[in-house]
Write a protein that holds these residues in place. Structure first.
Motif, short mmCIF file in Angstrom:
data_model
loop_
_atom_site.label_atom_id
_atom_site.label_comp_id
_atom_site.label_asym_id
_atom_site.label_seq_id
_atom_site.Cartn_x
_atom_site.Cartn_y
_atom_site.Cartn_z
N VAL A 74 0.87 -1.17 0.00
CA VAL A 74 0.00 0.00 0.00
C VAL A 74 0.91 1.22 0.00
CG1 VAL A 74 -1.77 1.25 1.27
CG2 VAL A 74 -1.77 -1.23 1.28
N ILE A 75 0.70 2.13 -0.95
CA ILE A 75 1.53 3.33 -1.08
C ILE A 75 0.80 4.51 -0.44
CG2 ILE A 75 2.64 4.91 -2.70
CD1 ILE A 75 3.85 2.13 -2.72
N ILE A 76 1.52 5.24 0.42
CA ILE A 76 1.00 6.46 1.03
C ILE A 76 1.82 7.60 0.44
CG2 ILE A 76 0.73 7.77 3.15
CD1 ILE A 76 1.05 4.15 3.53
N TYR A 77 1.17 8.53 -0.22
CA TYR A 77 1.86 9.65 -0.85
C TYR A 77 1.23 10.94 -0.36
CZ TYR A 77 4.23 12.39 -4.40
OH TYR A 77 5.03 13.30 -5.02
N LYS A 78 2.05 11.80 0.25
CA LYS A 78 1.58 13.09 0.73
C LYS A 78 2.34 14.19 0.00
CE LYS A 78 0.58 11.39 5.32
NZ LYS A 78 0.85 11.52 6.75
N LYS A 79 1.60 15.20 -0.46
CA LYS A 79 2.23 16.31 -1.17
C LYS A 79 1.56 17.59 -0.74
CE LYS A 79 3.41 17.95 -5.78
NZ LYS A 79 3.21 19.34 -5.51
N ARG A 80 2.37 18.56 -0.43
CA ARG A 80 1.86 19.88 -0.09
C ARG A 80 2.17 20.81 -1.27
NH1 ARG A 80 4.21 17.23 3.73
NH2 ARG A 80 3.07 16.75 5.61
N ARG A 81 1.16 21.40 -1.83
CA ARG A 81 1.36 22.17 -3.04
C ARG A 81 2.16 23.45 -2.77
NH1 ARG A 81 -4.28 25.12 -4.47
NH2 ARG A 81 -4.59 26.08 -2.44
N ARG A 82 2.96 23.79 -3.73
CA ARG A 82 3.81 25.00 -3.72
C ARG A 82 4.77 25.06 -2.54
NH1 ARG A 82 -1.33 26.95 -5.01
NH2 ARG A 82 -1.58 27.81 -2.93
N LYS A 86 7.27 16.64 -0.33
CA LYS A 86 6.65 15.39 -0.75
C LYS A 86 7.10 14.29 0.20
CE LYS A 86 8.49 15.89 -4.83
NZ LYS A 86 8.77 16.84 -5.86
N LEU A 87 6.23 13.31 0.37
CA LEU A 87 6.55 12.17 1.22
C LEU A 87 5.90 10.93 0.60
CD1 LEU A 87 7.73 11.12 3.93
CD2 LEU A 87 5.49 11.51 4.91
N LYS A 88 6.72 9.93 0.32
CA LYS A 88 6.19 8.69 -0.24
C LYS A 88 6.64 7.55 0.65
CE LYS A 88 6.12 5.82 -4.36
NZ LYS A 88 6.59 5.64 -5.73
#
Length: 105
Positions: A74-82, A86-88
């Protein structure tokens, strides 16, 4: 005949001969597992409540899902724009594959 059981915080509808994956129990292959948390039993008519308080479900462990045999990743991907942030991360959950052998109501 089928039963509704609770195992690992999840509910499953099972009948004899069914194979399902439940949360890891620590049991090895070929061991037996007795599930006493039965919510309902249907043998012609649905029975719930205190009438199924003594019902049990017998199961046999088919596969111990640890090590190489764990579940799909299971892949957890977090991204905060601008923000250039990133965190994968990923993980594989351990499980136990069981076969229902007997429903005693």
């Amino acid at each position: 005949m089928y039963a509704i059981i609770k195992c690992g915080g999840k509910q499953y509808k099972v009948s004899e001969g069914d194979i399902l994956d439940i949360d890891y129990t620590g049991k090895a292959a070929k061991e037996t597992l007795e599930i006493t948390d039965v919510l309902a039993v249907n043998n012609g008519e649905l029975v719930t409540g205190d009438a199924v308080s003594k019902a049990t479900v017998q199961a046999e462990v088919v596969l111990d899902g640890t090590g190489v045999n764990r579940d799909k990743k299971v892949i957890i991907y977090k991204k905060r724009r601008r923000k250039d942030s990133k965190l994968k991360r990923g993980f594989r959950k351990s499980f136990t594959k069981i076969r229902i052998t007997k429903i005693a109501a």
